[in-house]
Scaffold this motif. Structure first.
Motif, mmCIF file in Angstrom:
data_model
loop_
_atom_site.group_PDB
_atom_site.id
_atom_site.type_symbol
_atom_site.label_atom_id
_atom_site.label_comp_id
_atom_site.label_asym_id
_atom_site.label_seq_id
_atom_site.Cartn_x
_atom_site.Cartn_y
_atom_site.Cartn_z
ATOM 1 N N ASP A 126 0.913 -1.331 0.026
ATOM 2 C CA ASP A 126 -0.074 -0.136 -0.085
ATOM 3 C C ASP A 126 0.771 1.097 -0.056
ATOM 4 O O ASP A 126 1.728 1.487 1.091
ATOM 5 C CB ASP A 126 -0.735 0.070 1.355
ATOM 6 C CG ASP A 126 -1.878 1.160 1.527
ATOM 7 O OD1 ASP A 126 -1.613 2.077 0.582
ATOM 8 O OD2 ASP A 126 -2.925 1.057 1.903
ATOM 9 N N GLN A 127 0.991 1.980 -1.117
ATOM 10 C CA GLN A 127 1.929 3.146 -1.149
ATOM 11 C C GLN A 127 1.440 4.095 -0.619
ATOM 12 O O GLN A 127 2.363 5.090 -0.126
ATOM 13 C CB GLN A 127 2.075 3.306 -2.799
ATOM 14 C CG GLN A 127 2.568 2.382 -3.592
ATOM 15 C CD GLN A 127 4.136 1.838 -3.421
ATOM 16 O OE1 GLN A 127 4.870 2.549 -2.768
ATOM 17 N NE2 GLN A 127 4.404 0.597 -3.538
ATOM 18 N N ASP A 128 0.432 4.376 -0.082
ATOM 19 C CA ASP A 128 -0.147 5.448 0.786
ATOM 20 C C ASP A 128 0.366 5.205 2.209
ATOM 21 O O ASP A 128 0.634 5.923 2.789
ATOM 22 C CB ASP A 128 -1.541 5.334 0.717
ATOM 23 C CG ASP A 128 -2.139 5.899 -0.556
ATOM 24 O OD1 ASP A 128 -1.538 6.767 -1.165
ATOM 25 O OD2 ASP A 128 -3.416 5.465 -0.872
ATOM 26 N N LEU A 129 0.650 3.935 2.698
ATOM 27 C CA LEU A 129 1.194 3.617 3.949
ATOM 28 C C LEU A 129 2.692 3.672 3.973
ATOM 29 O O LEU A 129 3.352 3.591 5.206
ATOM 30 C CB LEU A 129 0.331 2.378 4.578
ATOM 31 C CG LEU A 129 -1.207 2.532 4.780
ATOM 32 C CD1 LEU A 129 -1.776 0.975 5.179
ATOM 33 C CD2 LEU A 129 -1.271 3.382 5.977
ATOM 34 N N CYS A 130 3.144 3.145 3.004
ATOM 35 C CA CYS A 130 4.701 2.953 2.959
ATOM 36 C C CYS A 130 5.629 4.188 3.059
ATOM 37 O O CYS A 130 5.306 5.417 2.469
ATOM 38 C CB CYS A 130 5.033 2.142 1.435
ATOM 39 S SG CYS A 130 6.740 2.056 1.161
ATOM 40 N N ASP A 131 6.438 4.224 4.023
ATOM 41 C CA ASP A 131 7.391 5.489 4.237
ATOM 42 C C ASP A 131 8.679 5.177 3.541
ATOM 43 O O ASP A 131 9.572 6.073 3.780
ATOM 44 C CB ASP A 131 7.419 5.594 5.699
ATOM 45 C CG ASP A 131 8.094 4.624 6.431
ATOM 46 O OD1 ASP A 131 8.707 3.585 5.890
ATOM 47 O OD2 ASP A 131 8.487 4.690 7.825
ATOM 48 N N GLU A 132 9.004 4.016 2.893
ATOM 49 C CA GLU A 132 10.126 3.860 2.071
ATOM 50 C C GLU A 132 11.405 3.802 2.867
ATOM 51 O O GLU A 132 12.565 4.156 2.603
ATOM 52 C CB GLU A 132 10.347 4.891 0.926
ATOM 53 C CG GLU A 132 9.101 5.159 0.007
ATOM 54 C CD GLU A 132 9.239 6.119 -1.060
ATOM 55 O OE1 GLU A 132 10.308 6.899 -1.128
ATOM 56 O OE2 GLU A 132 8.429 6.219 -1.765
ATOM 57 N N CYS A 133 11.210 2.900 4.002
ATOM 58 C CA CYS A 133 12.266 2.862 5.097
ATOM 59 C C CYS A 133 13.196 1.911 4.539
ATOM 60 O O CYS A 133 14.357 2.029 4.879
ATOM 61 C CB CYS A 133 11.762 2.657 6.342
ATOM 62 S SG CYS A 133 11.057 0.847 6.492
ATOM 63 N N GLY A 134 12.748 0.947 3.764
ATOM 64 C CA GLY A 134 13.498 -0.037 3.130
ATOM 65 C C GLY A 134 13.800 -1.305 4.046
ATOM 66 O O GLY A 134 14.580 -2.279 3.669
ATOM 67 N N LEU A 135 13.163 -1.485 5.126
ATOM 68 C CA LEU A 135 13.373 -2.531 5.918
ATOM 69 C C LEU A 135 12.846 -4.103 5.275
ATOM 70 O O LEU A 135 13.486 -4.833 5.318
ATOM 71 C CB LEU A 135 12.765 -2.324 7.261
ATOM 72 C CG LEU A 135 13.232 -1.416 8.077
ATOM 73 C CD1 LEU A 135 12.060 -1.023 9.253
ATOM 74 C CD2 LEU A 135 14.435 -1.761 8.920
ATOM 75 N N CYS A 136 11.826 -3.813 4.371
ATOM 76 C CA CYS A 136 11.481 -4.933 3.733
ATOM 77 C C CYS A 136 12.131 -5.470 2.676
ATOM 78 O O CYS A 136 12.666 -6.596 2.518
ATOM 79 C CB CYS A 136 10.013 -4.485 3.145
ATOM 80 S SG CYS A 136 10.207 -3.328 2.147
ATOM 81 N N ILE A 137 12.967 -4.452 2.072
ATOM 82 C CA ILE A 137 14.044 -4.839 0.988
ATOM 83 C C ILE A 137 14.916 -5.571 1.584
ATOM 84 O O ILE A 137 15.289 -6.736 1.432
ATOM 85 C CB ILE A 137 14.455 -3.752 0.377
ATOM 86 C CG1 ILE A 137 13.427 -2.836 -0.375
ATOM 87 C CG2 ILE A 137 15.817 -3.891 -0.706
ATOM 88 C CD1 ILE A 137 13.888 -1.395 -0.999
#
Length: 76
Positions: free
Chosen positions: A54-65
């Motif tokens: 959900d791009q609206d919730l994603c803060d692009e922290c990169g932890l998932c990557i």
């Protein structure tokens, strides 16, 4: 920028894997614990028969990557 899922690498999607001469399912070819879902601090990632962000919730922290075992998540 946005974090996107490479469906060819993500084992949560069904279908035939890309192994040479192999006819196994992706879930058998790759191991995955959906750890990207577990590490997301904003709950932007869900496994809904495939990883969805959900791009609206994603803060692009990169932890998932960093958590993705199959390098299926990338910053685009």
């Amino acid at each position: 920028m946005a974090i996107v899922v490479n469906k060819e690498k993500c084992c949560t999607y069904t279908g035939t894997c890309q192994c040479t001469g192999c006819h196994c399912e992706k879930s058998q070819a790759h191991s995955c614990t959906s750890s990207c879902v577990d590490v997301c601090p904003t709950e932007a990632i869900r496994d809904l028969n495939g990883i969805v962000i959900d791009q609206d919730l994603c803060d692009e922290c990169g932890l998932c990557i960093d958590a993705c075992e199959n390098d299926a998540l990338e910053m685009n």
